[in-house]
Design a protein around this motif. Sequence first.
Motif, short mmCIF file in Angstrom:
data_model
loop_
_atom_site.label_atom_id
_atom_site.label_comp_id
_atom_site.label_asym_id
_atom_site.label_seq_id
_atom_site.Cartn_x
_atom_site.Cartn_y
_atom_site.Cartn_z
N ALA A 1 1.06 -1.32 0.03
CA ALA A 1 0.06 -0.02 -0.07
C ALA A 1 1.01 1.24 0.12
O ALA A 1 0.44 2.33 -0.46
CB ALA A 1 -0.91 0.00 1.30
N VAL A 2 2.15 1.20 0.41
CA VAL A 2 2.93 2.16 0.37
C VAL A 2 4.21 1.80 -0.23
O VAL A 2 4.88 0.79 -0.12
CB VAL A 2 3.67 2.63 1.83
CG1 VAL A 2 4.71 3.82 1.82
CG2 VAL A 2 2.43 3.31 2.69
N SER A 3 4.58 2.27 -1.54
CA SER A 3 5.33 1.81 -2.41
C SER A 3 6.56 3.03 -2.83
O SER A 3 6.08 4.17 -2.96
CB SER A 3 4.84 1.07 -3.41
OG SER A 3 4.01 1.86 -4.36
N ASN A 4 7.36 2.70 -3.47
CA ASN A 4 8.19 3.73 -4.35
C ASN A 4 8.06 3.67 -5.70
O ASN A 4 8.04 2.58 -6.20
CB ASN A 4 9.67 3.37 -4.09
CG ASN A 4 10.18 3.25 -2.58
OD1 ASN A 4 10.35 4.35 -2.04
ND2 ASN A 4 10.45 2.19 -2.13
N PHE B 1 13.61 -7.97 -0.43
CA PHE B 1 13.57 -7.59 1.12
C PHE B 1 12.09 -7.05 1.38
O PHE B 1 12.02 -6.49 2.57
CB PHE B 1 14.38 -6.14 1.08
CG PHE B 1 16.08 -6.58 0.69
CD1 PHE B 1 16.79 -7.45 1.50
CD2 PHE B 1 16.47 -6.24 -0.63
CE1 PHE B 1 18.06 -7.56 0.94
CE2 PHE B 1 17.46 -6.43 -1.23
CZ PHE B 1 18.46 -7.07 -0.30
N GLY B 2 11.13 -7.18 0.77
CA GLY B 2 9.79 -6.89 1.10
C GLY B 2 9.53 -5.43 0.65
O GLY B 2 8.16 -5.01 1.00
N VAL B 3 10.09 -4.72 -0.03
CA VAL B 3 9.94 -3.36 -0.45
C VAL B 3 9.27 -3.28 -1.65
O VAL B 3 9.71 -4.08 -2.63
CB VAL B 3 11.12 -2.48 -0.40
CG1 VAL B 3 10.91 -1.09 -0.80
CG2 VAL B 3 11.77 -2.63 0.91
N SER B 4 8.10 -2.53 -1.80
CA SER B 4 7.35 -2.32 -2.93
C SER B 4 7.74 -1.22 -4.07
O SER B 4 8.05 -0.20 -3.51
CB SER B 4 5.91 -2.15 -2.59
OG SER B 4 5.05 -2.05 -3.51
#
Length: 179
Positions: free
Chosen positions: A124-127, A170-173
Motif C-alpha cells: 500500500a506504500v511503495s516507491n 527485502f519486501g519493499v514495494s
Amino acid sequence: MKRITSLLIITLLICNCSDVKHNNEANEELIALRAELDSLKAESLNVTKGQIATFLTFQDNNAENAMNFYVDLFDNSKIINVQRWEKNGPVEEGKIMHATFSLNESLFMCSDSPPIHKWGFTPAVSNYIDCKDESELKRLFSKLSENGEVTMPLNNYGFSQKFGWVIDQFGVSWQLNFN
C-alpha cells in the motif's frame, strides 16, 4: 565501489579462514574493517529541516544488504552515513542502527530494528519510479523482481505505455512506469 567490494571480500575471507581460537581477533578485525568501509562509503549530507525521507525498518537484519543493493542498482545513488550497533546492543554487533543514503538523489534511511513488530512492509506504500526509457524500466524490473514477487507484470494498463509493480527480495514495494 570496486575498492569497497574488494575490501569487503578480503574481510570475509579473513573471517572465514581464521581458526576458532582466533575468532575473537578476526571479529575485532572485521569490526575495524567494517568501520573503515563505512568511512569510505560515507558522503557529505545536505539535508534541510523539514525534508521528507523514506525510512525502511528491517526486522530481519537486512538493512545493509538492502541499502547496498539499492545504491548499486540506481544511478546517482550513494551511502551518506552509517551508524552501527555496538557490542552489548539490542541487536548483533555491527548491524545498522541508522543509515542514510540517496537513490537517484532521493533521500532514504534504514535500520535493523531491535524489536520485532507485528507489521512489516506493505504494498500500500511503495516507491514510484518514472523511468527515463524502456531499457531502464526493464533493467529495474528484472533486478527488483529477482527473488521477489511480481504483483503486476510489465504491460500497458491504459494509464501508461508500460507499467510494472514488484515487491523486492527485502519486501519493499516498487512501481515502475514508462510513458
